[in-house]
Design a protein around this motif. Structure first.
Motif, PDB file in Angstrom:
ATOM      1  N   LEU A 147       0.809  -1.296   0.013  1.00 57.86           N
ATOM      2  CA  LEU A 147       0.031   0.040   0.084  1.00 57.86           C
ATOM      3  C   LEU A 147       0.674   1.157  -0.169  1.00 57.86           C
ATOM      4  O   LEU A 147       0.500   2.463  -0.601  1.00 57.86           O
ATOM      5  CB  LEU A 147      -1.120   0.021   1.286  1.00 57.86           C
ATOM      6  CG  LEU A 147      -2.061  -1.150   1.079  1.00 57.86           C
ATOM      7  CD1 LEU A 147      -3.120  -1.009   2.462  1.00 57.86           C
ATOM      8  CD2 LEU A 147      -2.774  -0.912  -0.130  1.00 57.86           C
ATOM      9  N   LEU A 148       2.070   1.235   0.689  1.00 58.33           N
ATOM     10  CA  LEU A 148       2.632   2.198   0.778  1.00 58.33           C
ATOM     11  C   LEU A 148       3.225   2.771  -0.828  1.00 58.33           C
ATOM     12  O   LEU A 148       3.233   3.823  -1.373  1.00 58.33           O
ATOM     13  CB  LEU A 148       4.124   2.322   1.510  1.00 58.33           C
ATOM     14  CG  LEU A 148       5.090   3.412   1.690  1.00 58.33           C
ATOM     15  CD1 LEU A 148       4.409   4.562   2.109  1.00 58.33           C
ATOM     16  CD2 LEU A 148       6.231   3.159   2.347  1.00 58.33           C
ATOM     17  N   HIS A 149       3.650   1.656  -1.626  1.00 55.63           N
ATOM     18  CA  HIS A 149       4.037   1.699  -2.861  1.00 55.63           C
ATOM     19  C   HIS A 149       2.756   2.471  -3.640  1.00 55.63           C
ATOM     20  O   HIS A 149       3.154   3.346  -4.571  1.00 55.63           O
ATOM     21  CB  HIS A 149       4.558   0.451  -3.499  1.00 55.63           C
ATOM     22  CG  HIS A 149       5.029   0.439  -5.105  1.00 55.63           C
ATOM     23  ND1 HIS A 149       6.132   1.026  -5.460  1.00 55.63           N
ATOM     24  CD2 HIS A 149       4.228   0.484  -6.052  1.00 55.63           C
ATOM     25  CE1 HIS A 149       5.952   1.072  -6.759  1.00 55.63           C
ATOM     26  NE2 HIS A 149       4.837   0.636  -7.058  1.00 55.63           N
ATOM     27  N   ASP A 197      -5.239 -10.902  18.591  1.00 57.40           N
ATOM     28  CA  ASP A 197      -4.112 -10.684  17.887  1.00 57.40           C
ATOM     29  C   ASP A 197      -4.212  -9.525  16.849  1.00 57.40           C
ATOM     30  O   ASP A 197      -4.647 -10.123  15.747  1.00 57.40           O
ATOM     31  CB  ASP A 197      -3.471 -11.984  17.603  1.00 57.40           C
ATOM     32  CG  ASP A 197      -2.115 -11.711  16.834  1.00 57.40           C
ATOM     33  OD1 ASP A 197      -1.450 -10.711  16.719  1.00 57.40           O
ATOM     34  OD2 ASP A 197      -1.512 -12.616  16.232  1.00 57.40           O
ATOM     35  N   SER A 198      -4.014  -8.420  17.289  1.00 55.49           N
ATOM     36  CA  SER A 198      -4.337  -7.418  16.159  1.00 55.49           C
ATOM     37  C   SER A 198      -2.890  -7.116  15.648  1.00 55.49           C
ATOM     38  O   SER A 198      -2.234  -6.336  16.483  1.00 55.49           O
ATOM     39  CB  SER A 198      -5.009  -6.348  16.526  1.00 55.49           C
ATOM     40  OG  SER A 198      -5.219  -5.366  15.713  1.00 55.49           O
ATOM     41  N   ALA A 199      -2.545  -7.271  14.354  1.00 48.35           N
ATOM     42  CA  ALA A 199      -1.220  -7.073  13.781  1.00 48.35           C
ATOM     43  C   ALA A 199      -1.406  -5.884  12.781  1.00 48.35           C
ATOM     44  O   ALA A 199      -2.294  -5.945  12.201  1.00 48.35           O
ATOM     45  CB  ALA A 199      -0.528  -8.254  13.143  1.00 48.35           C
ATOM     46  N   MET A 200      -0.802  -4.875  13.074  1.00 45.21           N
ATOM     47  CA  MET A 200      -0.900  -3.668  12.286  1.00 45.21           C
ATOM     48  C   MET A 200      -0.689  -4.123  10.588  1.00 45.21           C
ATOM     49  O   MET A 200      -1.410  -3.617   9.621  1.00 45.21           O
ATOM     50  CB  MET A 200       0.122  -2.663  12.342  1.00 45.21           C
ATOM     51  CG  MET A 200      -0.356  -1.737  13.566  1.00 45.21           C
ATOM     52  SD  MET A 200       0.734  -0.616  14.215  1.00 45.21           S
ATOM     53  CE  MET A 200       1.589  -1.555  15.816  1.00 45.21           C
ATOM     54  N   VAL A 201       0.269  -5.057  10.223  1.00 43.72           N
ATOM     55  CA  VAL A 201       0.632  -5.558   8.856  1.00 43.72           C
ATOM     56  C   VAL A 201      -0.858  -6.140   8.464  1.00 43.72           C
ATOM     57  O   VAL A 201      -1.183  -6.186   7.428  1.00 43.72           O
ATOM     58  CB  VAL A 201       1.908  -6.312   8.747  1.00 43.72           C
ATOM     59  CG1 VAL A 201       1.573  -7.616   9.569  1.00 43.72           C
ATOM     60  CG2 VAL A 201       2.065  -6.801   7.290  1.00 43.72           C
ATOM     61  N   ASP A 202      -1.615  -6.996   9.285  1.00 44.96           N
ATOM     62  CA  ASP A 202      -2.592  -7.680   8.832  1.00 44.96           C
ATOM     63  C   ASP A 202      -3.761  -6.878   8.857  1.00 44.96           C
ATOM     64  O   ASP A 202      -4.703  -6.631   7.560  1.00 44.96           O
ATOM     65  CB  ASP A 202      -3.100  -8.540  10.008  1.00 44.96           C
ATOM     66  CG  ASP A 202      -2.097  -9.755  10.215  1.00 44.96           C
ATOM     67  OD1 ASP A 202      -1.312  -9.861   9.482  1.00 44.96           O
ATOM     68  OD2 ASP A 202      -2.448 -10.252  11.170  1.00 44.96           O
ATOM     69  N   GLY A 203      -4.049  -5.727   9.555  1.00 43.58           N
ATOM     70  CA  GLY A 203      -5.082  -4.858   9.430  1.00 43.58           C
ATOM     71  C   GLY A 203      -4.890  -3.865   8.239  1.00 43.58           C
ATOM     72  O   GLY A 203      -5.858  -3.585   7.461  1.00 43.58           O
ATOM     73  N   THR A 204      -3.576  -3.299   8.046  1.00 41.65           N
ATOM     74  CA  THR A 204      -3.345  -2.697   6.796  1.00 41.65           C
ATOM     75  C   THR A 204      -3.645  -3.282   5.656  1.00 41.65           C
ATOM     76  O   THR A 204      -4.434  -2.623   4.740  1.00 41.65           O
ATOM     77  CB  THR A 204      -1.890  -2.139   6.797  1.00 41.65           C
ATOM     78  OG1 THR A 204      -1.595  -1.464   7.814  1.00 41.65           O
ATOM     79  CG2 THR A 204      -1.500  -1.317   5.462  1.00 41.65           C
ATOM     80  N   ALA A 205      -3.238  -4.596   5.397  1.00 38.90           N
ATOM     81  CA  ALA A 205      -3.644  -5.279   4.159  1.00 38.90           C
ATOM     82  C   ALA A 205      -5.376  -5.272   4.073  1.00 38.90           C
ATOM     83  O   ALA A 205      -5.776  -5.280   3.080  1.00 38.90           O
ATOM     84  CB  ALA A 205      -3.190  -6.658   4.326  1.00 38.90           C
ATOM     85  N   THR A 211      -8.266  -2.284  -3.202  1.00 41.92           N
ATOM     86  CA  THR A 211      -7.339  -2.091  -3.981  1.00 41.92           C
ATOM     87  C   THR A 211      -6.791  -3.390  -4.591  1.00 41.92           C
ATOM     88  O   THR A 211      -6.636  -3.416  -5.767  1.00 41.92           O
ATOM     89  CB  THR A 211      -6.098  -1.268  -3.330  1.00 41.92           C
ATOM     90  OG1 THR A 211      -6.414  -0.046  -2.967  1.00 41.92           O
ATOM     91  CG2 THR A 211      -5.040  -0.910  -4.498  1.00 41.92           C
ATOM     92  N   TYR A 212      -6.844  -4.378  -3.541  1.00 44.03           N
ATOM     93  CA  TYR A 212      -6.265  -5.808  -3.971  1.00 44.03           C
ATOM     94  C   TYR A 212      -7.467  -6.221  -4.882  1.00 44.03           C
ATOM     95  O   TYR A 212      -7.152  -6.954  -5.916  1.00 44.03           O
ATOM     96  CB  TYR A 212      -6.263  -6.621  -2.986  1.00 44.03           C
ATOM     97  CG  TYR A 212      -4.821  -6.444  -2.141  1.00 44.03           C
ATOM     98  CD1 TYR A 212      -3.836  -7.058  -2.784  1.00 44.03           C
ATOM     99  CD2 TYR A 212      -4.857  -5.956  -0.840  1.00 44.03           C
ATOM    100  CE1 TYR A 212      -2.320  -6.885  -2.231  1.00 44.03           C
ATOM    101  CE2 TYR A 212      -3.333  -5.886  -0.233  1.00 44.03           C
ATOM    102  CZ  TYR A 212      -2.405  -6.286  -0.809  1.00 44.03           C
ATOM    103  OH  TYR A 212      -1.140  -6.191  -0.389  1.00 44.03           O
ATOM    104  N   GLY A 218      -7.752  -6.809 -12.661  1.00 38.27           N
ATOM    105  CA  GLY A 218      -6.757  -6.250 -13.788  1.00 38.27           C
ATOM    106  C   GLY A 218      -6.938  -4.652 -14.025  1.00 38.27           C
ATOM    107  O   GLY A 218      -6.525  -4.164 -15.009  1.00 38.27           O
ATOM    108  N   GLU A 219      -7.578  -4.020 -12.901  1.00 35.11           N
ATOM    109  CA  GLU A 219      -7.832  -2.470 -13.022  1.00 35.11           C
ATOM    110  C   GLU A 219      -6.868  -1.609 -12.295  1.00 35.11           C
ATOM    111  O   GLU A 219      -7.399  -0.476 -11.978  1.00 35.11           O
ATOM    112  CB  GLU A 219      -9.554  -2.247 -12.750  1.00 35.11           C
ATOM    113  CG  GLU A 219     -10.243  -3.061 -13.519  1.00 35.11           C
ATOM    114  CD  GLU A 219     -11.880  -2.598 -13.427  1.00 35.11           C
ATOM    115  OE1 GLU A 219     -12.162  -1.652 -12.532  1.00 35.11           O
ATOM    116  OE2 GLU A 219     -12.772  -3.185 -13.903  1.00 35.11           O
ATOM    117  N   TRP A 220      -6.143  -2.217 -11.733  1.00 32.14           N
ATOM    118  CA  TRP A 220      -4.854  -1.651 -10.951  1.00 32.14           C
ATOM    119  C   TRP A 220      -3.530  -2.323 -11.415  1.00 32.14           C
ATOM    120  O   TRP A 220      -3.238  -3.115 -11.347  1.00 32.14           O
ATOM    121  CB  TRP A 220      -5.406  -1.762  -9.476  1.00 32.14           C
ATOM    122  CG  TRP A 220      -4.335  -0.649  -8.653  1.00 32.14           C
ATOM    123  CD1 TRP A 220      -3.173  -0.780  -8.083  1.00 32.14           C
ATOM    124  CD2 TRP A 220      -5.136   0.564  -8.134  1.00 32.14           C
ATOM    125  NE1 TRP A 220      -2.843   0.284  -7.446  1.00 32.14           N
ATOM    126  CE2 TRP A 220      -3.813   1.080  -7.463  1.00 32.14           C
ATOM    127  CE3 TRP A 220      -6.293   1.088  -8.124  1.00 32.14           C
ATOM    128  CZ2 TRP A 220      -4.096   2.372  -6.708  1.00 32.14           C
ATOM    129  CZ3 TRP A 220      -6.197   2.294  -7.316  1.00 32.14           C
ATOM    130  CH2 TRP A 220      -5.145   2.789  -6.881  1.00 32.14           C
TER     131      TRP A 220
END
Length: 389
Positions: A147-149, A197-205, A211-212, A218-220
């Motif tokens: 997502l940062l990219h 278990d709340s992981a920021m990497v999981d929640g961010t995804a 977007t995924y 095929g639209e991103w």
């Protein structure tokens, strides 16, 4: 609905114990307190805790809850935390995996006398996995998800650091709150607590699921500034106005795009179709020239009441005075400090107005009394004066 002490909100009667930390854990505790929970923050009496002002008085993320001191390196402090946890519905901690266990206040320690306890943990990388023990911050977690990219500004340069909203507070705090409420709902049927278990990497995804989804259809594209919502489209971007300030343009739907062209005075001009990517550069240049011809506030007034989806880009100071923000009390002042009001809102159990944060550890007597913690060890631990820093 109000409790006997005058507090309000849908979570009145819920007891939450928060082990003091930084970032998403205290933010999640603030949200629960905003919604009416009785949150007690366990402060470290000394150490390397980040301080924002005298006695943390200006750290408004600490608002709305009481606090006690406990030195978790001492047996009395650990006994206090376990005694409070025995009377809590929820415990929130944001320590590195394994630290709470080593200190004697992990899920098994605290759940021994309270099998219904919801033990909520928030970390960057999660409780397991190759990176679980590695340090990190918001930028690291969102960088690993793609997502940062994707939101990293214009193509051709490094992604600039965004505000730490997506990892810390979206993927971390908000997903932790959802996890707590889900675990409480499940407990109402099973009678048993569990670890969240709340992981920021999981929640961010998870926050990036749309977007995924677009990528899967095929639209991103992985290329920045090449997609509908990342600044490639001239009708979904920001523009500099004649006074050096900016407007936000989000005219995605055809009817909104038509209203944008009408408002800019170019509806009858020879223009490419909205979906014609080949015509986007020329369209962007035309938009830029028009927006540069007036000030930001002139354009805001011009587009007010239309369907063009054009709004001013405000500073924090300006946001506090905007008529809509004022009308809804989206931002409020507490003891002279501008801050976000509790959200969301409820029709029958409205949220209480938050109180300013008090001095750390100042609520010893009231917490002992209200939570029924009166053992000699716990009492002496909570009354101990903090060590000099």
């Amino acid at each position: 609905m109000q409790s006997s002490d005058g507090s309000a909100g849908p979570l009145v009667g819920l007891r939450v114990l928060e082990l003091a930390g930084l970032g998403p854990a205290p933010h999640a505790a603030m949200v629960l307190a905003d919604l009416g929970a009785d949150v007690v923050r366990v402060e470290r009496p000394f150490g390397r805790a980040l301080r924002f002002g005298p006695e943390d008085a200006t750290d408004i993320v600490r608002r709305g809850r009481r606090s006690v001191f406990a030195d978790l390196k001492e047996s009395e402090g650990r006994a206090l935390v376990r005694a409070l946890a025995a009377r809590a519905d929820v415990l929130i901690e944001g320590l590195r995996p394994g630290v709470a266990e080593r200190l004697g206040v992990g899920p098994e320690d605290c759940g021994r006398d309270n099998p219904g306890l919801v033990y909520a943990r928030v970390t960057g990388w999660g409780q397991d996995g190759p990176l679980a023990q590695d340090p990190g911050h918001d930028l690291n977690y969102i960088g690993l998800t793609g997502l940062l990219h994707a939101m990293g500004g214009r193509a051709g340069g490094p992604p600039p650091p965004p505000l730490n909203l997506v990892g810390d507070f979206g993927g971390g705090s908000m997903l932790l709150v959802i996890g707590v409420l889900a675990a409480l709902w499940e407990r109402s049927r099973s009678g048993s607590g569990q670890v969240v278990d709340s992981a920021m990497v999981d929640g961010t995804a998870l926050l990036g699921q749309m977007t995924y989804a677009l990528r899967g259809m095929g639209e991103w594209s992985d290329e920045r500034s090449a997609n509908l919502l990342d600044g490639a489209a001239p009708f979904y971007d920001t523009y500099e106005c004649g006074d050096g300030k900016y407007v936000a343009v989000a005219a995605l739907e055809p009817q909104f795009f038509a209203a944008l062209l009408e408002g800019l005075g170019i509806a009858g001009a020879h223009l490419s179709a909205q979906g014609d990517r080949g015509g986007w550069p020329a369209l962007r240049a035309r938009f830029a020239r028009r927006f540069a011809s007036r000030t930001r506030d002139e354009w805001a007034a011009h587009f007010a009441g239309t369907d063009a989806c054009v709004t001013p880009v405000l500073t924090f100071t300006e946001a506090g005075a905007h008529p809509h923000v004022v009308a809804r009390s989206t931002l409020i002042e507490v003891d002279g400090i501008l801050q976000a009001a509790p959200a969301p809102r409820f029709s029958r159990t409205p949220n209480r107005r938050p109180s300013a944060p008090g001095a750390p550890g100042a609520d010893t007597e009231s917490v002992l009394r209200d939570w029924g913690v009166g053992s000699p060890a716990a009492t002496s631990a909570v009354r101990a004066r903090p060590r000099a820093r």
